[in-house]
Motif scaffolding. Structure first.
Motif, short mmCIF file in Angstrom:
data_model
loop_
_atom_site.label_atom_id
_atom_site.label_comp_id
_atom_site.label_asym_id
_atom_site.label_seq_id
_atom_site.Cartn_x
_atom_site.Cartn_y
_atom_site.Cartn_z
N SER A 155 3.53 9.29 3.03
CA SER A 155 4.62 8.44 2.53
C SER A 155 5.86 8.57 3.40
O SER A 155 6.55 7.59 3.67
N ILE A 158 5.39 6.54 6.56
CA ILE A 158 5.53 5.11 6.31
C ILE A 158 7.00 4.74 6.14
O ILE A 158 7.49 3.78 6.74
N LEU A 159 7.73 5.53 5.34
CA LEU A 159 9.14 5.23 5.10
C LEU A 159 9.97 5.37 6.37
O LEU A 159 10.91 4.61 6.59
N CYS A 173 11.49 4.84 -3.10
CA CYS A 173 10.63 4.33 -2.03
C CYS A 173 9.33 5.13 -1.93
O CYS A 173 8.24 4.57 -1.84
N ILE A 177 5.50 3.81 -2.50
CA ILE A 177 4.48 3.93 -1.46
C ILE A 177 3.26 4.66 -2.01
O ILE A 177 2.11 4.23 -1.81
N THR A 181 -0.63 3.12 -2.39
CA THR A 181 -1.84 3.73 -1.83
C THR A 181 -2.81 4.16 -2.94
O THR A 181 -4.02 4.07 -2.77
N LEU A 190 -0.28 -0.37 5.47
CA LEU A 190 1.08 -0.38 4.93
C LEU A 190 2.08 0.07 5.98
O LEU A 190 3.18 -0.50 6.09
N PHE A 216 10.68 -2.32 -1.28
CA PHE A 216 9.43 -1.81 -1.85
C PHE A 216 9.26 -2.20 -3.31
O PHE A 216 8.18 -2.64 -3.71
N TRP A 221 6.99 -6.21 0.71
CA TRP A 221 6.07 -5.68 1.72
C TRP A 221 4.70 -6.37 1.67
O TRP A 221 3.95 -6.34 2.65
#
Length: 232
Positions: A155, A158-159, A173, A177, A181, A190, A216, A221
């Motif tokens: 995570s 990704i962030l 966030c 995420i 997932t 993602l 998010f 997204w």
């Protein structure tokens, strides 16, 4: 295409709009309970902004959504809270109310309900007794802790791909995420979706780049994810 449903008995109590939103809240709370996520103060929670609810229910106005949520709170069908680490984040959290769950949650999972005994008894393990049964167990299962660490690492990655100066409400966030997932979204896809938005917004003025928590929670997204999946 998503389908919205409701319980006729709930609709009779609070109206159709509130019943439809209630069904959505129940769905996410049950999912979080199954995944042992968002457990606070003895209850499982889900969260959404009014804007995000508007995306989910485009046939309802913001006023109708606010009124529906107020009806659910007044009827004790849900309770409202705020657990964001960002004091400026007004995203509301929702849990099942006492009129639905007198004990504070839907059904205690094995992890929250095992090995309880009166306080002071030898059979009560550390941190677990009737008195403090809703406090986090101080010794989490190692496998769960390891899995959580891996999830957090993914995570974070990704962030971190999001435009750095527009990252806000990190806890929200990260939770969004992890939820995505857990719902089956491929983490690599993602990540590529976030990177695609970052590239697209490079030429924007900062005021035109969405804050990450809004991006998010509102599901923006998804547009980039679908394009990534189509290309791959």
């Amino acid at each position: 295409m998503s389908r919205h449903s409701f319980d006729p008995e709930i609709a009779a109590r609070v109206g159709l709009n509130a019943a439809v939103i209630f069904q959505n809240i129940v769905f996410w709370i049950e999912k979080n309970q199954a995944n042992r996520r968002n457990f606070r103060d003895g209850r499982y929670w889900t969260y959404n902004s009014i804007t995000a609810f508007g995306e989910l229910f485009p046939y309802l106005s913001e006023k109708q959504i606010r009124t529906a949520l107020e009806k659910l709170v007044t009827a004790s069908l849900i309770i409202k809270g705020n657990f964001s680490d960002d004091r400026y984040d007004r995203t509301c959290w929702y849990a099942m109310g006492n009129s639905i769950c007198p004990n504070g949650q839907i059904d205690p999972t094995k992890r929250e309900n095992d090995a309880f005994a009166p306080e002071g008894k030898p059979s009560a393990p550390e941190g677990k007794s009737y008195k403090n049964r809703y406090k986090p167990y101080k010794k989490p299962y190692p496998s769960h802790a390891k899995e959580a660490a891996v999830e957090d690492e993914i995570s974070e990655k990704i962030l971190s791909a999001y435009p750095e100066d527009r990252i806000r409400g990190k806890a929200v966030c990260m939770s969004q995420i992890r939820q995505a997932t857990a719902d089956g979204v491929d983490a690599q896809n993602l990540l590529l979706a976030v990177q695609a938005y970052a590239r697209e917004s490079e030429g924007f003025t900062r005021s035109k780049v969405c804050f990450s928590d809004n991006w998010f929670t509102s599901g923006r997204w998804l547009k980039y994810l679908h394009e990534v999946e189509r290309q791959r």
